[in-house]
Design a protein around this motif. Structure first.
Motif, PDB file in Angstrom:
ATOM      1  N   ARG A 110      20.916  42.024  39.878  1.00 23.91           N
ATOM      2  CA  ARG A 110      19.778  41.824  38.996  1.00 23.91           C
ATOM      3  C   ARG A 110      18.482  42.137  39.732  1.00 23.91           C
ATOM      4  N   PRO A 111      17.501  42.667  38.975  1.00 19.82           N
ATOM      5  CA  PRO A 111      17.545  42.923  37.525  1.00 19.82           C
ATOM      6  C   PRO A 111      18.106  44.300  37.172  1.00 19.82           C
ATOM      7  N   GLY A 112      18.775  44.360  36.036  1.00 19.68           N
ATOM      8  CA  GLY A 112      19.041  45.624  35.382  1.00 19.68           C
ATOM      9  C   GLY A 112      20.210  46.458  35.848  1.00 19.68           C
ATOM     10  N   ARG A 113      21.038  45.935  36.791  1.00 18.77           N
ATOM     11  CA  ARG A 113      22.089  46.791  37.330  1.00 18.77           C
ATOM     12  C   ARG A 113      23.453  46.113  37.280  1.00 18.77           C
ATOM     13  N   ALA A 114      24.449  46.871  36.859  1.00 15.87           N
ATOM     14  CA  ALA A 114      25.826  46.391  36.831  1.00 15.87           C
ATOM     15  C   ALA A 114      26.758  47.593  36.939  1.00 15.87           C
ATOM     16  N   ARG A 115      27.948  47.344  37.444  1.00 15.98           N
ATOM     17  CA  ARG A 115      28.933  48.412  37.613  1.00 15.98           C
ATOM     18  C   ARG A 115      30.312  47.832  37.317  1.00 15.98           C
ATOM     19  N   PHE A 116      30.982  48.381  36.312  1.00 12.46           N
ATOM     20  CA  PHE A 116      32.325  47.964  35.929  1.00 12.46           C
ATOM     21  C   PHE A 116      33.305  49.058  36.360  1.00 12.46           C
ATOM     22  N   GLU A 117      34.093  48.764  37.392  1.00 12.74           N
ATOM     23  CA  GLU A 117      35.103  49.705  37.880  1.00 12.74           C
ATOM     24  C   GLU A 117      36.465  49.267  37.343  1.00 12.74           C
ATOM     25  N   TYR A 118      37.069  50.138  36.542  1.00  8.38           N
ATOM     26  CA  TYR A 118      38.359  49.817  35.923  1.00  8.38           C
ATOM     27  C   TYR A 118      39.506  50.275  36.809  1.00  8.38           C
ATOM     28  N   ASP A 119      40.553  49.441  36.853  1.00 10.50           N
ATOM     29  CA  ASP A 119      41.729  49.752  37.662  1.00 10.50           C
ATOM     30  C   ASP A 119      42.528  50.893  37.043  1.00 10.50           C
ATOM     31  N   PRO A 120      43.323  51.623  37.876  1.00 13.03           N
ATOM     32  CA  PRO A 120      44.256  52.609  37.330  1.00 13.03           C
ATOM     33  C   PRO A 120      45.239  51.912  36.401  1.00 13.03           C
ATOM     34  N   VAL A 124      31.843  52.068  33.958  1.00 10.86           N
ATOM     35  CA  VAL A 124      30.674  51.778  33.138  1.00 10.86           C
ATOM     36  C   VAL A 124      29.588  51.285  34.082  1.00 10.86           C
ATOM     37  N   MET A 125      28.411  51.881  34.000  1.00 12.56           N
ATOM     38  CA  MET A 125      27.345  51.577  34.948  1.00 12.56           C
ATOM     39  C   MET A 125      26.034  51.330  34.212  1.00 12.56           C
ATOM     40  N   ALA A 126      25.317  50.287  34.632  1.00 12.57           N
ATOM     41  CA  ALA A 126      23.973  50.034  34.144  1.00 12.57           C
ATOM     42  C   ALA A 126      23.008  50.220  35.300  1.00 12.57           C
ATOM     43  N   GLY A 127      21.989  51.032  35.072  1.00 11.68           N
ATOM     44  CA  GLY A 127      20.996  51.293  36.096  1.00 11.68           C
ATOM     45  C   GLY A 127      19.911  52.192  35.539  1.00 11.68           C
ATOM     46  N   GLY A 128      18.702  52.052  36.046  1.00 13.20           N
ATOM     47  CA  GLY A 128      17.610  52.888  35.552  1.00 13.20           C
ATOM     48  C   GLY A 128      17.348  52.716  34.078  1.00 13.20           C
ATOM     49  N   GLN A 129      17.565  51.494  33.569  1.00  9.64           N
ATOM     50  CA  GLN A 129      17.345  51.178  32.148  1.00  9.64           C
ATOM     51  C   GLN A 129      18.299  51.918  31.209  1.00  9.64           C
ATOM     52  N   GLN A 130      19.396  52.420  31.763  1.00  8.81           N
ATOM     53  CA  GLN A 130      20.411  53.102  30.961  1.00  8.81           C
ATOM     54  C   GLN A 130      21.781  52.492  31.235  1.00  8.81           C
ATOM     55  N   VAL A 131      22.681  52.639  30.282  1.00  7.11           N
ATOM     56  CA  VAL A 131      24.095  52.340  30.490  1.00  7.11           C
ATOM     57  C   VAL A 131      24.850  53.648  30.345  1.00  7.11           C
ATOM     58  N   ALA A 132      25.685  53.964  31.338  1.00  2.00           N
ATOM     59  CA  ALA A 132      26.440  55.218  31.331  1.00  2.00           C
ATOM     60  C   ALA A 132      27.928  54.916  31.365  1.00  2.00           C
ATOM     61  N   PHE A 171      24.555  51.947  41.702  1.00  3.70           N
ATOM     62  CA  PHE A 171      24.049  51.793  40.344  1.00  3.70           C
ATOM     63  C   PHE A 171      23.193  52.981  39.914  1.00  3.70           C
ATOM     64  N   SER A 172      23.279  54.082  40.651  1.00  2.00           N
ATOM     65  CA  SER A 172      22.508  55.284  40.333  1.00  2.00           C
ATOM     66  C   SER A 172      23.340  56.211  39.462  1.00  2.00           C
ATOM     67  N   ILE A 173      22.955  56.336  38.214  1.00  2.00           N
ATOM     68  CA  ILE A 173      23.689  57.208  37.298  1.00  2.00           C
ATOM     69  C   ILE A 173      23.605  58.675  37.725  1.00  2.00           C
ATOM     70  N   PRO A 174      22.422  59.182  38.131  1.00  2.00           N
ATOM     71  CA  PRO A 174      22.368  60.577  38.604  1.00  2.00           C
ATOM     72  C   PRO A 174      23.261  60.825  39.822  1.00  2.00           C
TER      73      PRO A 174
END
Length: 205
Positions: free
Chosen positions: A66-76, A82-90, A193-196
């Motif tokens: 926090r603030p504004g950043r999260a990263r969801f890494e899914y298992d095989p 799924v990533m939140a960063g830079g005011q975007q969710v990707a 948390f950097s989408i680029p």
């Protein structure tokens, strides 16, 4: 692929992630107590089980900064991100050769727990405050954009701990995320948390 609705049929045991039930008579936590707890989370990581709207399940690890950043890494075999960063969710789909699908973070209920300053007493933000299975529940929405959906948070007591959330999107579909024990104050680099940065990495640039 819709936000937080990556689906995979699986046989999983969520028992290790279940919250310890408190006596039904336990007094629910106040909004001030919950706001204080959430604001104290600067960085954290934990395992999770996700139950999708169609009943399928997946597992992974979530990282929060926090603030504004999260990263969801899914298992095989899902291997999605799924990533939140830079005011975007990707949403990064491993089966796609294109860039990620992106949404403004402010258009997702997750924005409420990633905000710089959380105040659940803010007018019209909390639309539900109750108790279920010995846990305090808070249902919140963006008061300026209720059409974006709601997030329902479940907290155990003594100590106060976020155990799960249920996101209901604008179409009424629900996604449940059951959380394990948090590792708090962990070192998480900004590049996570950097989408680029993630986009360039996946496109081999």
């Amino acid at each position: 692929m819709k936000l937080f609705r990556i689906a995979l049929p699986a046989v999983l045991s969520a028992a290790v992630f279940a919250a310890s039930a408190l006596p039904a008579a336990a007094e629910k936590l106040s909004m001030a107590e919950i706001s204080t707890y959430l604001n104290a989370i600067k960085s954290a990581q934990t395992r999770f089980v996700q139950v999708n709207a169609d009943g399928s399940q997946s597992t992974g690890t979530v990282f929060i900064k926090r603030p504004g950043r999260a990263r969801f890494e899914y298992d095989p075999p899902v291997d999605a991100l799924v990533m939140a960063g830079g005011q975007q969710v990707a949403i990064f789909d491993p089966k796609s050769n294109a860039g990620p699908t992106q949404y403004p973070l402010r258009r997702t209920p997750l924005n409420l727990i990633l905000a710089r300053r959380i105040d659940l007493s803010q007018a019209r933000m909390v639309v539900g405050h109750g108790e279920e299975d010995g846990m305090t529940t808070i249902t919140a929405q963006d008061p300026k954009n209720p059409e974006y959906g709601t997030i329902r948070l479940f907290f155990s007591h003594e100590p106060v701990t976020l155990r799960q959330w249920i996101i209901t999107d604008g179409a009424g579909d629900q996604t449940k995320v059951i959380l394990g024990d948090f590792d708090r104050d962990v070192e998480l680099g900004s590049a996570m948390f950097s989408i680029p940065t993630e986009t360039r990495k996946r496109l081999g640039e």
